[in-house]
Design an enzyme around this catalytic site. Sequence first.
Site, mmCIF file in Angstrom:
data_model
loop_
_atom_site.group_PDB
_atom_site.id
_atom_site.type_symbol
_atom_site.label_atom_id
_atom_site.label_comp_id
_atom_site.label_asym_id
_atom_site.label_seq_id
_atom_site.Cartn_x
_atom_site.Cartn_y
_atom_site.Cartn_z
ATOM 1 N N ARG A 152 119.263 92.194 10.346
ATOM 2 C CA ARG A 152 118.228 93.621 10.579
ATOM 3 C C ARG A 152 118.247 93.490 11.633
ATOM 4 O O ARG A 152 117.584 92.771 12.653
ATOM 5 C CB ARG A 152 117.214 92.385 9.745
ATOM 6 C CG ARG A 152 117.145 92.831 8.112
ATOM 7 C CD ARG A 152 116.439 91.335 7.322
ATOM 8 N NE ARG A 152 115.214 91.095 8.158
ATOM 9 C CZ ARG A 152 113.773 90.096 7.579
ATOM 10 N NH1 ARG A 152 115.250 89.434 6.134
ATOM 11 N NH2 ARG A 152 113.206 89.839 8.469
ATOM 12 N N LYS A 164 112.376 81.477 2.757
ATOM 13 C CA LYS A 164 111.124 81.736 1.616
ATOM 14 C C LYS A 164 112.143 82.322 0.959
ATOM 15 O O LYS A 164 111.949 81.938 -0.553
ATOM 16 C CB LYS A 164 110.158 82.199 2.106
ATOM 17 C CG LYS A 164 109.388 81.622 3.336
ATOM 18 C CD LYS A 164 107.928 82.826 3.702
ATOM 19 C CE LYS A 164 107.873 83.694 4.056
ATOM 20 N NZ LYS A 164 109.171 83.966 5.671
ATOM 21 N N ARG A 185 121.563 85.120 10.709
ATOM 22 C CA ARG A 185 121.525 85.524 9.354
ATOM 23 C C ARG A 185 122.216 86.789 9.340
ATOM 24 O O ARG A 185 122.158 87.897 10.079
ATOM 25 C CB ARG A 185 119.980 86.139 9.099
ATOM 26 C CG ARG A 185 120.060 86.985 7.437
ATOM 27 C CD ARG A 185 118.484 86.505 7.439
ATOM 28 N NE ARG A 185 117.356 86.979 7.845
ATOM 29 C CZ ARG A 185 116.168 87.010 7.771
ATOM 30 N NH1 ARG A 185 115.612 86.279 6.076
ATOM 31 N NH2 ARG A 185 115.500 87.648 8.803
ATOM 32 N N ARG A 213 100.208 87.253 3.458
ATOM 33 C CA ARG A 213 100.367 87.160 5.027
ATOM 34 C C ARG A 213 99.428 86.822 6.057
ATOM 35 O O ARG A 213 99.582 86.403 7.011
ATOM 36 C CB ARG A 213 101.260 88.102 5.559
ATOM 37 C CG ARG A 213 102.251 87.121 6.246
ATOM 38 C CD ARG A 213 103.253 88.897 6.379
ATOM 39 N NE ARG A 213 104.945 87.887 7.058
ATOM 40 C CZ ARG A 213 105.629 88.093 6.394
ATOM 41 N NH1 ARG A 213 106.189 88.631 5.401
ATOM 42 N NH2 ARG A 213 107.073 87.858 7.399
ATOM 43 N N ARG A 223 107.311 87.429 16.122
ATOM 44 C CA ARG A 223 107.433 87.161 14.513
ATOM 45 C C ARG A 223 106.387 86.142 14.508
ATOM 46 O O ARG A 223 105.666 85.608 13.646
ATOM 47 C CB ARG A 223 108.424 87.621 13.779
ATOM 48 C CG ARG A 223 108.339 89.286 13.449
ATOM 49 C CD ARG A 223 110.153 89.543 12.875
ATOM 50 N NE ARG A 223 110.403 88.681 12.032
ATOM 51 C CZ ARG A 223 111.085 87.918 11.707
ATOM 52 N NH1 ARG A 223 112.879 89.055 12.026
ATOM 53 N NH2 ARG A 223 111.605 88.379 10.382
HETATM 54 P P1 AP5 Z 1 115.402 83.222 4.193
HETATM 55 O O1 AP5 Z 1 116.028 82.788 3.330
HETATM 56 O O2 AP5 Z 1 116.489 85.140 4.666
HETATM 57 O O3 AP5 Z 1 114.519 82.911 5.503
HETATM 58 P P2 AP5 Z 1 112.782 84.195 5.097
HETATM 59 O O4 AP5 Z 1 112.022 82.770 4.875
HETATM 60 O O5 AP5 Z 1 113.134 84.888 4.376
HETATM 61 O O6 AP5 Z 1 113.000 85.237 6.897
HETATM 62 P P3 AP5 Z 1 112.277 85.947 5.980
HETATM 63 O O7 AP5 Z 1 112.783 86.424 7.763
HETATM 64 O O8 AP5 Z 1 113.034 87.197 5.689
HETATM 65 O O9 AP5 Z 1 110.717 85.940 6.381
HETATM 66 P P4 AP5 Z 1 109.727 86.803 7.189
HETATM 67 O O10 AP5 Z 1 108.558 86.498 6.660
HETATM 68 O O11 AP5 Z 1 109.969 87.369 8.546
HETATM 69 O O12 AP5 Z 1 110.166 88.407 6.843
HETATM 70 P P5 AP5 Z 1 109.438 89.789 5.383
HETATM 71 O O13 AP5 Z 1 111.220 90.277 5.005
HETATM 72 O O14 AP5 Z 1 108.811 88.729 4.480
HETATM 73 O O15 AP5 Z 1 116.649 82.748 5.413
HETATM 74 C C1 AP5 Z 1 116.486 82.793 6.747
HETATM 75 C C2 AP5 Z 1 117.838 82.655 7.085
HETATM 76 O O16 AP5 Z 1 118.265 80.780 7.287
HETATM 77 C C3 AP5 Z 1 119.395 82.760 6.168
HETATM 78 O O17 AP5 Z 1 120.832 83.386 6.997
HETATM 79 C C4 AP5 Z 1 119.264 81.956 5.654
HETATM 80 O O18 AP5 Z 1 120.886 82.405 4.698
HETATM 81 C C5 AP5 Z 1 118.997 81.036 5.971
HETATM 82 N N1 AP5 Z 1 119.194 80.168 5.346
HETATM 83 C C6 AP5 Z 1 117.700 80.002 4.427
HETATM 84 N N2 AP5 Z 1 118.037 78.407 4.309
HETATM 85 C C7 AP5 Z 1 118.431 77.974 4.736
HETATM 86 C C8 AP5 Z 1 118.627 76.192 5.451
HETATM 87 N N3 AP5 Z 1 118.284 75.716 4.477
HETATM 88 N N4 AP5 Z 1 119.817 75.571 5.732
HETATM 89 C C9 AP5 Z 1 120.610 76.470 6.583
HETATM 90 N N5 AP5 Z 1 120.241 77.572 6.370
HETATM 91 C C10 AP5 Z 1 119.542 78.516 6.222
HETATM 92 O O19 AP5 Z 1 109.201 89.956 6.639
HETATM 93 C C11 AP5 Z 1 109.351 91.386 7.482
HETATM 94 C C12 AP5 Z 1 108.205 92.562 8.432
HETATM 95 O O20 AP5 Z 1 107.159 92.728 6.553
HETATM 96 C C13 AP5 Z 1 107.503 91.608 9.203
HETATM 97 O O21 AP5 Z 1 107.737 90.848 10.219
HETATM 98 C C14 AP5 Z 1 106.457 92.510 8.695
HETATM 99 O O22 AP5 Z 1 106.356 93.018 9.522
HETATM 100 C C15 AP5 Z 1 106.631 92.905 7.399
HETATM 101 N N6 AP5 Z 1 105.920 92.699 6.396
HETATM 102 C C16 AP5 Z 1 106.328 91.777 5.677
HETATM 103 N N7 AP5 Z 1 105.164 91.028 3.696
HETATM 104 C C17 AP5 Z 1 103.911 91.835 5.028
HETATM 105 C C18 AP5 Z 1 102.538 91.405 4.268
HETATM 106 N N8 AP5 Z 1 102.606 90.613 3.463
HETATM 107 N N9 AP5 Z 1 101.891 91.507 5.216
HETATM 108 C C19 AP5 Z 1 102.123 92.319 5.884
HETATM 109 N N10 AP5 Z 1 103.544 92.796 6.346
HETATM 110 C C20 AP5 Z 1 104.599 92.528 6.225
HETATM 111 MG MG MG Z 2 112.347 86.749 3.854
#
Ligand code: AP5
Ligand code: MG
Length: 213
Positions: free
Chosen positions: A160, A13, A127, A88, A171
Site C-alpha cells: 500500500r 483490525k 503486508r 477514528r 500514522r
Molecule cells: P491488518 O489486519 O491489515 O491491520 P489493520 O489494523 O487493518 O491495519 P491498517 O493499516 O489497515 O490500519 P489503518 O488503520 O492504518 O488503515 P485503514 O485502511 O483503516 O494487519 C496488518 C499486517 O499484519 C497484515 O500484513 C497482516 O497479514 C499481518 N497480521 C495481522 N494479524 C497478525 C498477527 N496476529 N500476527 C502476525 N501478523 C499479523 O486506513 C487507511 C487510511 O485511510 C488512514 O490513514 C486515513 O487516512 C484514512 N481513513 C480510514 N478511515 C478513516 C476514518 N474513519 N477517518 C479518517 N480517515 C480515515
Molecule cells: Mg485494515
Amino acid sequence: MKIIMLGAPGAGKGTQAKMIAQRYGIPHVSTGDIFRANIKNGTKLGAEAKQYMDQGLLVPDELTVKILLDRVAQEDCAKGYVLDGFPRTIPQAQVLDEALEKQNEKIDYAVNVDVPDENIVKRMSGRRACLKCGATFHIEHIPPKQEGICDSCGSQLVLRDDDRQETVQNRLKVYHDQTQPLIDYYEKKGILKSVDGTVDMQDVFHAISNVLA
Ligand code: AP5
Ligand code: MG
Ligand code: ZN
C-alpha cells in the site's frame, strides 16, 4: 450485533474483522477499503481522500462520516456489522452514537486489538494488499499461496502507498493523538474489550470470540 474494531494501524483490525464478519454473518465495513476502492476507480472522493492518506493523515470527518452513515444504512447492515477503521476520532464516535440512538440502537462491543508500536512497523513493511477485494497477506506470517497473487480473487498484490516507513510513523502519531482517546470513550460506556494482538492471528480470534460470546 454491532462491533467496532479499535487498534493502531497494522494491529490486525482488518484481519480480525473479516473473521468476525464470517463467523457472525455480518458485513465487514472498512472506511479505509472504501477509500482505496474509490482511489482505484478514480472517483472524486478517491482523489480527495488520497491527498490525506498518502501523508498518513486522517481524511476529514465531514467526508468520512457521510460515507460511513450511507454504508451502514444499506440493507445488508440491518442485522449488524463490524466496523474497521471507523470511528477514528471522538467526533466520529459521537456522530455514530447519535445516529444509532435515533433508531433506538447502539454499538454492542468495541474490540481493541492491542499491539505495541515496535511490532507495527515490521508488520506493515511485510503486508501485501489486494486493492480489488480488500484481502491482506503478510510475506512472512500470512503468505499468499502464490507469491504476489491474491488467494481470494487472483488479482495482483501490492504494498500500500501508505505502508512506506515514513508514512507509518505519521500514522502511528495520528493514531496516538486522535484515535487512542476512543479507548477511554468506549471504556466509559462499558463496552470495551481489549485483546492481545501480538499473538498468532488464530489466537487473537479465539480471544475475541471469547469476549463476544
Ligand atoms: P491488518 O489486519 O491489515 O491491520 P489493520 O489494523 O487493518 O491495519 P491498517 O493499516 O489497515 O490500519 P489503518 O488503520 O492504518 O488503515 P485503514 O485502511 O483503516 O494487519 C496488518 C499486517 O499484519 C497484515 O500484513 C497482516 O497479514 C499481518 N497480521 C495481522 N494479524 C497478525 C498477527 N496476529 N500476527 C502476525 N501478523 C499479523 O486506513 C487507511 C487510511 O485511510 C488512514 O490513514 C486515513 O487516512 C484514512 N481513513 C480510514 N478511515 C478513516 C476514518 N474513519 N477517518 C479518517 N480517515 C480515515
Ligand atoms: Mg485494515
Ligand atoms: Zn483479492
